[in-house]
Design a protein around this motif. Sequence first.
Motif, PDB file in Angstrom:
ATOM      1  N   ASN A  53      -5.813  10.041  10.334  1.00 25.75           N
ATOM      2  CA  ASN A  53      -5.243   9.247   9.352  1.00 25.75           C
ATOM      3  C   ASN A  53      -6.346   8.359   8.476  1.00 25.75           C
ATOM      4  OD1 ASN A  53      -2.568  10.049   9.603  1.00 25.75           O
ATOM      5  ND2 ASN A  53      -2.149   8.288  11.040  1.00 25.75           N
ATOM      6  N   TRP A  54      -7.189   7.935   9.224  1.00 23.78           N
ATOM      7  CA  TRP A  54      -8.238   7.364   8.519  1.00 23.78           C
ATOM      8  C   TRP A  54      -9.214   7.910   7.710  1.00 23.78           C
ATOM      9  CZ3 TRP A  54      -9.869   2.874   6.752  1.00 23.78           C
ATOM     10  CH2 TRP A  54     -11.487   2.647   6.751  1.00 23.78           C
ATOM     11  N   CYS A  55      -9.494   9.245   8.236  1.00 20.63           N
ATOM     12  CA  CYS A  55     -10.547  10.106   7.560  1.00 20.63           C
ATOM     13  C   CYS A  55      -9.891  10.842   6.325  1.00 20.63           C
ATOM     14  CB  CYS A  55     -10.981  11.126   8.541  1.00 20.63           C
ATOM     15  SG  CYS A  55     -12.119  10.712   9.771  1.00 20.63           S
ATOM     16  N   MET A  56      -8.476  10.778   6.490  1.00 18.02           N
ATOM     17  CA  MET A  56      -7.946  11.580   5.497  1.00 18.02           C
ATOM     18  C   MET A  56      -6.480  11.184   5.348  1.00 18.02           C
ATOM     19  SD  MET A  56      -6.326  13.966   3.348  1.00 18.02           S
ATOM     20  CE  MET A  56      -5.083  14.864   4.461  1.00 18.02           C
ATOM     21  N   PRO A  57      -6.043  10.372   4.389  1.00 25.36           N
ATOM     22  CA  PRO A  57      -6.989   9.607   3.145  1.00 25.36           C
ATOM     23  C   PRO A  57      -6.757   8.046   3.229  1.00 25.36           C
ATOM     24  CG  PRO A  57      -4.639   9.731   2.713  1.00 25.36           C
ATOM     25  CD  PRO A  57      -4.528   9.999   4.199  1.00 25.36           C
ATOM     26  N   VAL A  58      -6.717   7.577   4.299  1.00 23.31           N
ATOM     27  CA  VAL A  58      -6.782   6.083   4.287  1.00 23.31           C
ATOM     28  C   VAL A  58      -8.014   5.461   4.005  1.00 23.31           C
ATOM     29  CG1 VAL A  58      -6.173   3.923   5.620  1.00 23.31           C
ATOM     30  CG2 VAL A  58      -4.808   5.984   5.753  1.00 23.31           C
ATOM     31  N   ALA A  59      -9.124   6.122   4.489  1.00 28.04           N
ATOM     32  CA  ALA A  59     -10.544   5.596   4.209  1.00 28.04           C
ATOM     33  C   ALA A  59     -10.728   5.704   2.524  1.00 28.04           C
ATOM     34  CB  ALA A  59     -11.507   6.440   4.842  1.00 28.04           C
ATOM     35  N   SER A  60     -10.583   6.674   1.994  1.00 28.07           N
ATOM     36  CA  SER A  60     -10.749   6.777   0.523  1.00 28.07           C
ATOM     37  C   SER A  60      -9.832   5.628  -0.128  1.00 28.07           C
ATOM     38  CB  SER A  60     -10.517   8.275   0.178  1.00 28.07           C
ATOM     39  OG  SER A  60     -11.702   9.115   0.577  1.00 28.07           O
ATOM     40  N   LEU A  61      -8.627   5.562   0.091  1.00 29.77           N
ATOM     41  CA  LEU A  61      -7.788   4.659  -0.589  1.00 29.77           C
ATOM     42  C   LEU A  61      -8.343   3.234  -0.308  1.00 29.77           C
ATOM     43  CD1 LEU A  61      -4.292   6.238   0.290  1.00 29.77           C
ATOM     44  CD2 LEU A  61      -5.620   6.304  -2.007  1.00 29.77           C
ATOM     45  N   SER A  62      -8.888   2.927   0.965  1.00 35.43           N
ATOM     46  CA  SER A  62      -9.110   1.684   1.341  1.00 35.43           C
ATOM     47  C   SER A  62     -10.657   1.431   0.261  1.00 35.43           C
ATOM     48  CB  SER A  62      -9.770   1.441   2.806  1.00 35.43           C
ATOM     49  OG  SER A  62      -8.720   1.744   3.678  1.00 35.43           O
ATOM     50  N   VAL A  63     -11.307   2.375   0.179  1.00 41.08           N
ATOM     51  CA  VAL A  63     -12.494   2.090  -0.767  1.00 41.08           C
ATOM     52  C   VAL A  63     -12.003   1.864  -2.258  1.00 41.08           C
ATOM     53  CG1 VAL A  63     -14.561   2.983  -1.760  1.00 41.08           C
ATOM     54  CG2 VAL A  63     -14.045   3.475   0.706  1.00 41.08           C
ATOM     55  N   VAL A  64     -11.035   2.627  -2.801  1.00 40.11           N
ATOM     56  CA  VAL A  64     -10.580   2.508  -3.925  1.00 40.11           C
ATOM     57  C   VAL A  64      -9.992   0.946  -4.117  1.00 40.11           C
ATOM     58  CG1 VAL A  64      -8.646   3.235  -5.847  1.00 40.11           C
ATOM     59  CG2 VAL A  64      -9.889   5.052  -4.213  1.00 40.11           C
ATOM     60  N   PHE A  65      -9.118   0.591  -3.271  1.00 43.69           N
ATOM     61  CA  PHE A  65      -8.593  -0.805  -3.380  1.00 43.69           C
ATOM     62  C   PHE A  65      -9.467  -1.777  -3.017  1.00 43.69           C
ATOM     63  CE2 PHE A  65      -4.693   1.246  -1.978  1.00 43.69           C
ATOM     64  CZ  PHE A  65      -3.554   0.471  -2.789  1.00 43.69           C
ATOM     65  N   LEU A  66     -10.698  -1.810  -2.248  1.00 43.49           N
ATOM     66  CA  LEU A  66     -11.678  -2.853  -2.408  1.00 43.49           C
ATOM     67  C   LEU A  66     -12.365  -2.764  -3.500  1.00 43.49           C
ATOM     68  CD1 LEU A  66     -12.916  -2.142   1.414  1.00 43.49           C
ATOM     69  CD2 LEU A  66     -11.721  -3.942   0.573  1.00 43.49           C
ATOM     70  N   CYS A  67     -13.016  -1.499  -4.077  1.00 40.20           N
ATOM     71  CA  CYS A  67     -13.575  -1.708  -5.338  1.00 40.20           C
ATOM     72  C   CYS A  67     -12.723  -2.138  -6.393  1.00 40.20           C
ATOM     73  CB  CYS A  67     -14.184  -0.108  -5.763  1.00 40.20           C
ATOM     74  SG  CYS A  67     -15.278   0.500  -4.588  1.00 40.20           S
ATOM     75  N   HIS A  68     -11.554  -1.788  -6.662  1.00 38.98           N
ATOM     76  CA  HIS A  68     -10.697  -2.703  -7.605  1.00 38.98           C
ATOM     77  C   HIS A  68     -10.557  -4.039  -7.530  1.00 38.98           C
ATOM     78  CE1 HIS A  68      -7.265  -3.015 -10.455  1.00 38.98           C
ATOM     79  NE2 HIS A  68      -6.574  -3.765  -9.381  1.00 38.98           N
ATOM     80  N   LEU A  69     -10.323  -4.586  -6.154  1.00 35.68           N
ATOM     81  CA  LEU A  69     -10.266  -5.834  -6.058  1.00 35.68           C
ATOM     82  C   LEU A  69     -11.715  -6.606  -6.623  1.00 35.68           C
ATOM     83  CD1 LEU A  69      -8.384  -6.047  -2.638  1.00 35.68           C
ATOM     84  CD2 LEU A  69      -7.544  -6.658  -4.874  1.00 35.68           C
ATOM     85  N   VAL A  70     -12.756  -5.746  -6.218  1.00 37.88           N
ATOM     86  CA  VAL A  70     -14.185  -6.475  -6.634  1.00 37.88           C
ATOM     87  C   VAL A  70     -14.152  -6.482  -8.174  1.00 37.88           C
ATOM     88  CG1 VAL A  70     -16.515  -5.801  -6.397  1.00 37.88           C
ATOM     89  CG2 VAL A  70     -15.345  -5.906  -4.354  1.00 37.88           C
ATOM     90  N   ASN A  71     -13.823  -5.298  -8.772  1.00 43.21           N
ATOM     91  CA  ASN A  71     -13.791  -5.306 -10.181  1.00 43.21           C
ATOM     92  C   ASN A  71     -13.025  -6.372 -11.147  1.00 43.21           C
ATOM     93  OD1 ASN A  71     -15.961  -3.679 -10.716  1.00 43.21           O
ATOM     94  ND2 ASN A  71     -14.610  -1.797 -10.512  1.00 43.21           N
ATOM     95  N   ASN A  72     -11.737  -6.380 -10.234  1.00 40.93           N
ATOM     96  CA  ASN A  72     -10.640  -7.217 -10.814  1.00 40.93           C
ATOM     97  C   ASN A  72     -10.782  -8.678 -11.121  1.00 40.93           C
ATOM     98  OD1 ASN A  72      -7.926  -7.129 -12.099  1.00 40.93           O
ATOM     99  ND2 ASN A  72      -7.146  -8.199 -10.117  1.00 40.93           N
ATOM    100  N   LYS A  73     -11.770  -9.274 -10.270  1.00 42.84           N
ATOM    101  CA  LYS A  73     -12.070 -10.491 -10.437  1.00 42.84           C
ATOM    102  C   LYS A  73     -12.872 -10.875 -11.699  1.00 42.84           C
ATOM    103  CE  LYS A  73     -10.932 -13.076  -6.507  1.00 42.84           C
ATOM    104  NZ  LYS A  73     -10.564 -14.224  -6.823  1.00 42.84           N
TER     105      LYS A  73
END
Length: 253
Positions: free
Chosen positions: A53-73
Amino acid sequence: MLQTYLKAENMKFKRSLFRKLILLVPAALILTSVVLMYVGMGLDGFSSVMVCNWCMPVASLSVVFLCHLVNNKDQKHQYRTLYSLPISLKKTFISKTILTALNLLVISLLLSLVTVISECISSGTLAPAGLTGYYIMGYCLLWFSLLWQIPFCLFLDQKVGFTCSVIINLFASALGGLFLYLTPVFWFFPYSWTARFMVTLFGVTTNGLPASPGSRLLLSLGESLLLLLISITAVFLLSALFSRWYRKQVYRR
């Protein structure tokens, strides 16, 4: 100098969802794995279900969420507070990449510890605790294979938005993690790297079943080192490329 930028970026996220995801992602992954085990989809054990589950697809989704939160600030203020400061936007982008990578590393380390604990519980002995170093190394190698996604998703989130970023990453991770990782094409499709590392390190395929001994999906030591080198090279090249793009945004606004 970069350390100053890292401290500045880090201060933005105190008591924020960005920090809380460090615990929320493993918790959601554990819950999902328990549910899948309960409905009979975890034939090779809890730890195998979790790493799949981590490798497909949770890891990629986690990266997207983290990057969005970084940009959102910065997006909340339409980048006015950022672009008006006498700072290096290139270093700002790199610091965002590093901060996101560190959060992802902490999540990976927590998952490795959860794996050890689950193995001890399922076996009824403390013998799996002796493999703690191996599990940590395994999740760290998976982390290396994911790093290239961070600068790419920081760019993607800003260009096409959060929803499109999620769709693109879900489709690409499904394509790479279910199909292309089975072929030699995986060397040229980065979304396949994590799945191929998972098969080699944890002996489980993306459908949750154990990989057969001697399977062609298992990478040799030389191939594993080459893939690791390619992953590290990719993150440096993409960070350099997109940090230059980020720096030029000040002239467009």
